[in-house]
Design a protein around this motif. Structure first.
Motif, mmCIF file in Angstrom:
data_model
loop_
_atom_site.group_PDB
_atom_site.id
_atom_site.type_symbol
_atom_site.label_atom_id
_atom_site.label_comp_id
_atom_site.label_asym_id
_atom_site.label_seq_id
_atom_site.Cartn_x
_atom_site.Cartn_y
_atom_site.Cartn_z
ATOM 1 N N LEU A 84 0.834 -1.207 0.000
ATOM 2 C CA LEU A 84 0.000 0.000 0.000
ATOM 3 C C LEU A 84 0.871 1.260 0.000
ATOM 4 O O LEU A 84 0.606 2.209 -0.751
ATOM 5 C CB LEU A 84 -0.935 -0.013 1.210
ATOM 6 N N LEU A 88 0.930 4.007 -2.979
ATOM 7 C CA LEU A 88 0.684 5.415 -2.660
ATOM 8 C C LEU A 88 1.889 6.291 -3.038
ATOM 9 O O LEU A 88 1.713 7.434 -3.493
ATOM 10 C CB LEU A 88 0.343 5.590 -1.191
ATOM 11 N N LEU A 93 1.007 10.335 -3.529
ATOM 12 C CA LEU A 93 0.416 10.832 -2.285
ATOM 13 C C LEU A 93 1.430 10.767 -1.216
ATOM 14 O O LEU A 93 2.019 10.495 -0.501
ATOM 15 C CB LEU A 93 -0.827 10.026 -1.912
#
Length: 93
Positions: A84, A88, A93
């Motif tokens: 994850l 990301l 992000l």
């Protein structure tokens, strides 16, 4: 009559010995009954102890499996978090 008295005396002695033996056997039987009851109590205590030991052993056998499951869950969580974070990071992000 002397012969008859002698035979009666012998029979009375024999009866007395038999009564003593029967009485002694009765006492021995009572002792055996008490011993059997005591042994039954001891056996019940041994069975209880064995059951307790079995329960403890079962719990000890389950501990490694529980630890393994915890470790597997932690590794899966870490890998999922890493993937994850990687996704990301590439998305920006």
């Amino acid at each position: 009559m002397d012969e008859m008295d002698k035979r009666v005396s012998i029979l009375e002695e024999t009866i007395e010995r038999h009564e003593e033996r029967i009485s002694a056997h009765g006492k021995e039987i009572d002792t055996l009954r008490m011993n059997r009851e005591h042994d039954s109590v001891v056996l019940a205590q041994v069975n209880s102890t064995c059951l307790d030991i079995k329960q403890r052993l079962d719990a000890m056998e389950k501990k490694p499996a529980t630890r393994w499951e915890s470790m597997t869950t932690a590794v899966i969580n870490a890998v999922t978090l890493a993937v994850l974070a990687y996704v990301l990071a590439h998305v920006g992000l």
